[in-house]
Enzyme design. Structure first.
Site, PDB file in Angstrom:
ATOM      1  N   LYS A   1       0.818  -1.227   0.000  1.00 17.93           N
ATOM      2  CA  LYS A   1       0.000   0.000   0.000  1.00 17.93           C
ATOM      3  C   LYS A   1       0.847   1.270   0.000  1.00 17.93           C
ATOM      4  O   LYS A   1       0.490   2.256  -0.640  1.00 17.93           O
ATOM      5  CB  LYS A   1      -0.958   0.031   1.192  1.00 17.93           C
ATOM      6  CG  LYS A   1      -0.302  -0.135   2.548  1.00 17.93           C
ATOM      7  CD  LYS A   1      -0.701  -1.427   3.158  1.00 17.93           C
ATOM      8  CE  LYS A   1       0.128  -1.838   4.340  1.00 17.93           C
ATOM      9  NZ  LYS A   1      -0.170  -3.160   4.797  1.00 17.93           N
TER      10      LYS A   1
ATOM     11  N   LYS B   1      -3.923   3.620   2.763  1.00 15.46           N
ATOM     12  CA  LYS B   1      -5.098   2.902   2.256  1.00 15.46           C
ATOM     13  C   LYS B   1      -6.203   3.893   1.881  1.00 15.46           C
ATOM     14  O   LYS B   1      -6.895   3.730   0.866  1.00 15.46           O
ATOM     15  CB  LYS B   1      -5.588   1.909   3.307  1.00 15.46           C
ATOM     16  CG  LYS B   1      -4.549   0.808   3.574  1.00 15.46           C
ATOM     17  CD  LYS B   1      -4.876   0.059   4.846  1.00 15.46           C
ATOM     18  CE  LYS B   1      -3.870  -1.034   5.149  1.00 15.46           C
ATOM     19  NZ  LYS B   1      -4.026  -1.584   6.501  1.00 15.46           N
TER      20      LYS B   1
HETATM   21  N1  LIG Z   1       1.727  -8.988   6.806  1.00 11.43           N
HETATM   22  C1  LIG Z   1       0.480  -8.609   6.538  1.00 11.43           C
HETATM   23  O1  LIG Z   1      -0.467  -8.971   7.249  1.00 11.43           O
HETATM   24  C2  LIG Z   1       0.206  -7.744   5.336  1.00 11.43           C
HETATM   25  C3  LIG Z   1      -1.127  -7.382   5.056  1.00 11.43           C
HETATM   26  C4  LIG Z   1      -1.402  -6.616   3.912  1.00 11.43           C
HETATM   27  C5  LIG Z   1      -0.365  -6.216   3.117  1.00 11.43           C
HETATM   28  N2  LIG Z   1       0.934  -6.557   3.444  1.00 11.43           N
HETATM   29  C6  LIG Z   1       1.992  -6.101   2.546  1.00 11.43           C
HETATM   30  O2  LIG Z   1       2.597  -7.262   1.945  1.00 11.43           O
HETATM   31  C7  LIG Z   1       3.976  -7.006   1.686  1.00 11.43           C
HETATM   32  C8  LIG Z   1       4.814  -8.119   2.325  1.00 11.43           C
HETATM   33  O3  LIG Z   1       4.597  -8.101   3.730  1.00 11.43           O
HETATM   34  P1  LIG Z   1       5.095  -9.308   4.662  1.00 11.43           P
HETATM   35  O4  LIG Z   1       4.439  -9.076   5.968  1.00 11.43           O
HETATM   36  O5  LIG Z   1       4.920 -10.606   3.971  1.00 11.43           O
HETATM   37  O6  LIG Z   1       6.649  -8.969   4.771  1.00 11.43           O
HETATM   38  P2  LIG Z   1       7.820  -9.912   5.310  1.00 11.43           P
HETATM   39  O7  LIG Z   1       7.281 -11.022   6.119  1.00 11.43           O
HETATM   40  O8  LIG Z   1       8.870  -9.018   5.880  1.00 11.43           O
HETATM   41  O9  LIG Z   1       8.431 -10.570   3.969  1.00 11.43           O
HETATM   42  C9  LIG Z   1       9.241  -9.837   3.073  1.00 11.43           C
HETATM   43  C10 LIG Z   1       9.874 -10.821   2.110  1.00 11.43           C
HETATM   44  O10 LIG Z   1      10.651 -10.084   1.165  1.00 11.43           O
HETATM   45  C11 LIG Z   1      11.917 -10.721   1.023  1.00 11.43           C
HETATM   46  N3  LIG Z   1      12.892  -9.728   0.571  1.00 11.43           N
HETATM   47  C12 LIG Z   1      13.296  -8.590   1.186  1.00 11.43           C
HETATM   48  N4  LIG Z   1      14.206  -7.940   0.421  1.00 11.43           N
HETATM   49  C13 LIG Z   1      14.366  -8.707  -0.692  1.00 11.43           C
HETATM   50  C14 LIG Z   1      15.177  -8.575  -1.843  1.00 11.43           C
HETATM   51  N5  LIG Z   1      16.008  -7.531  -2.025  1.00 11.43           N
HETATM   52  N6  LIG Z   1      15.113  -9.535  -2.794  1.00 11.43           N
HETATM   53  C15 LIG Z   1      14.276 -10.592  -2.646  1.00 11.43           C
HETATM   54  N7  LIG Z   1      13.480 -10.773  -1.574  1.00 11.43           N
HETATM   55  C16 LIG Z   1      13.537  -9.828  -0.604  1.00 11.43           C
HETATM   56  C17 LIG Z   1      12.236 -11.299   2.377  1.00 11.43           C
HETATM   57  O11 LIG Z   1      13.209 -12.315   2.253  1.00 11.43           O
HETATM   58  P3  LIG Z   1      13.668 -13.203   3.534  1.00 11.43           P
HETATM   59  O12 LIG Z   1      12.468 -14.087   3.828  1.00 11.43           O
HETATM   60  O13 LIG Z   1      14.820 -13.991   3.049  1.00 11.43           O
HETATM   61  O14 LIG Z   1      13.968 -12.232   4.619  1.00 11.43           O
HETATM   62  C18 LIG Z   1      10.831 -11.812   2.785  1.00 11.43           C
HETATM   63  O15 LIG Z   1      10.644 -13.098   2.230  1.00 11.43           O
HETATM   64  C19 LIG Z   1       4.239  -5.595   2.226  1.00 11.43           C
HETATM   65  O16 LIG Z   1       4.130  -4.666   1.181  1.00 11.43           O
HETATM   66  C20 LIG Z   1       3.119  -5.374   3.238  1.00 11.43           C
HETATM   67  O17 LIG Z   1       2.789  -4.004   3.399  1.00 11.43           O
HETATM   68  C21 LIG Z   1       1.227  -7.310   4.511  1.00 11.43           C
END
Ligand SMILES: NC(=O)c1ccc[n+]([C@@H]2O[C@H](COP(=O)([O-])OP(=O)(O)OC[C@H]3O[C@@H](n4cnc5c(N)ncnc54)[C@H](OP(=O)(O)O)[C@@H]3O)[C@@H](O)[C@H]2O)c1
Length: 452
Positions: free
Chosen positions: A106, A206
């Site tokens: 977002k 949002k």
């Molecule tokens: N979490 C929620 O409930 C939620 C809800 C709605 C929207 N979102 C959105 O969804 C997105 C992801 O959120 P998340 O909670 O899943 O984040 P997260 O758990 O921190 O996961 C981020 C992922 O990105 C990978 N990553 C980081 N830098 C990278 C790079 N340079 N090259 C390749 N991979 C890389 C990380 O690798 P590693 O695993 O190796 O560290 C990890 O797998 C965000 O934009 C967030 O705002 C999240």
């Protein structure tokens, strides 16, 4: 035989992991519904040594996201990394290589949406972002497709589960803000650094996306007047409850329907109020009863009337569900060669503008700490009266501290600039102590009936 759509996933943390598991569970069901099989062929992460325990071959993991974004064999890229720097580069690279992109980001969509959508259009592909707002609630699809024949007359959103959990516990359990936040962190609802959530920025991103989609001009994050819930006093939650109100961190998107009709008779749906602040809602309103980590969006359209969307706003499964919906749309677009059939964002009111907060009008709750002596109220009423601000009711809760007492005033509709001026003057009175507390009230009055 279902057509195969090859997907490259960049980022496999909370949401990416949830997506891989959900596809493993329901991929065959989706294939039978779509006539296209969605297959995750490659996954980019930062750290290959992490134990992910996912139902995919370890060999498909890489740390080289560029090799996915540029791979001709990949049809679709899903960005689930987060942040606005590398993620922007990842998406632009994939779009420029002719791939539609799905994202849950977002902050990135709100900040750079205009640029990204233009790039998608230029390359004849699409950018899907259902998961960027309200997690598992299909609100983007509802606005973009279900309500396409409506003008949005007003939209309210409870869009941050962390804040809603904190406010619910403060009201129901009597916890103060710090304790409720600590509990949210202990349960994994709030980040170690909670600023993005509790200071309102996540909700503002949002709100910006929903406003842009509803009104057809791009609303940047810095145009969204944003106040969070940090430091909210339990006293105000309790006093408000005694008057029949509940606190919510509310995103509000509504055009100024009182704006004069233009010479050609058209009703301008601009300027549009796009704000995020703690708000008092009548406790019998449906939004006041959205509790805990749940999200809800209330949309009133000029054809349909009032509609409500409710569900889990975050978490691996809820967000994965929204990404699956985008994957289905994107797979169908590929299968039918119709990318852009439902464009991600179509500008249509390009001269629209965001309403300046000074001119936004609403009722207010005001709490003052005052000297308990005759004449105090007259001084305060005179300042408000001089600025044409009317008091609708007054309430003096118990709670003497020496000769100081709390005083709560409910204020009729007033402009923000007038209220600011009044508070400055009231704060200077020698019978008033500390900073006055000012909270907006949303009464959900019926909309005025407008002549065509
Ligand atoms: N979490 C929620 O409930 C939620 C809800 C709605 C929207 N979102 C959105 O969804 C997105 C992801 O959120 P998340 O909670 O899943 O984040 P997260 O758990 O921190 O996961 C981020 C992922 O990105 C990978 N990553 C980081 N830098 C990278 C790079 N340079 N090259 C390749 N991979 C890389 C990380 O690798 P590693 O695993 O190796 O560290 C990890 O797998 C965000 O934009 C967030 O705002 C999240």
């Amino acid at each position: 035989m279902a057509e195969k759509v090859s997907v490259g996933l960049i980022g496999c943390g909370v949401v990416g992991g949830g997506l891989v598991r959900a596809l493993s569970r329901n991929g065959a069901l989706m294939a039978s519904r779509l006539g296209a099989q969605i297959s995750v062929e490659r996954i980019a992460v930062r750290d290959l040594s992490k134990n992910r325990d996912l139902p995919v071959e370890p060999a498909i993991f890489t740390t080289d996201w560029m090799s996915i974004a540029t791979d001709p064999a990949i049809h679709l890229v899903v960005e689930l990394v987060g942040g606005t720097d590398t993620a922007r580069e990842m998406i632009l690279t994939a779009l420029r290589h002719g791939k539609s992109v799905i994202t849950a980001n977002k902050a990135l969509i709100c900040e750079y949406g205009e640029e990204l959508f233009e790039e998608a259009e230029k390359n004849g592909v699409n950018l899907y972002y259902e998961a960027s707002v309200a997690g598992g609630i299909p609100i983007i699809k509802a606005l973009r497709e279900g309500l396409i024949g409506n003008r949005v007359q007003r939209l309210y959103g409870i869009l941050n589960g962390t804040c809603n959990y904190i406010l619910t516990q403060m009201k129901n359990k009597g916890w103060d803000f710090d304790y409720a936040l600590a509990e949210a962190q202990r349960l994994g609802y709030a980040e170690a650094d909670p600023a993005l959530d509790v200071d309102g920025h996540d909700t503002a991103h949002k709100a910006g996306i929903l406003a842009s989609l509803s009104y057809g001009f791009w609303v940047r994050p810095d145009q969204v007047h944003t106040e969070g819930i940090r430091g909210l006093d339990i006293l105000d939650i309790q006093f408000a409850a005694r008057m029949g109100y509940t606190f919510k961190l509310l995103a509000m998107v509504k055009p100024n329907l009182a704006a004069p009709v233009s010479q050609n008779g058209a009703r301008p749906f601009s300027p549009v109020q796009v704000t995020v602040f703690p708000t008092l809602l009548p406790e019998d309103h449906v939004l006041a009863n959205v509790n805990g980590v749940f999200n809800a969006v209330f949309v009133q359209g000029d054809v349909v009337g009032e509609t409500l969307y409710y569900g889990p706003g975050a978490g691996a499964d809820a967000t994965a569900s929204a990404v699956l919906s985008d994957l289905a749309d994107a797979a169908l677009d590929i299968k039918c060669d119709s990318a852009g059939r439902v464009p991600a964002f179509t500008p249509h009111e390009e001269d629209g503008e965001v309403q300046d907060i000074d001119s936004v009008v609403c009722p207010f709750y005001l709490r003052l700490q005052v000297m308990d002596r005759p004449g105090t109220m007259a001084n305060i009423a005179s300042i408000l009266g001089d600025l044409n601000i009317g008091i609708s009711s007054m309430f003096q809760p118990e709670g003497h501290e020496g000769d100081r007492v709390p005083l709560v005033l409910m204020i009729h509709d007033a402009r923000h600039d007038a209220m600011r001026e009044a508070l400055k003057k009231i704060g200077q009175l020698d019978v008033v102590f500390g900073d006055p507390v000012m909270i907006r009230v949303e009464p959900f009055d019926p909309l005025p009936v407008l002549a065509d």
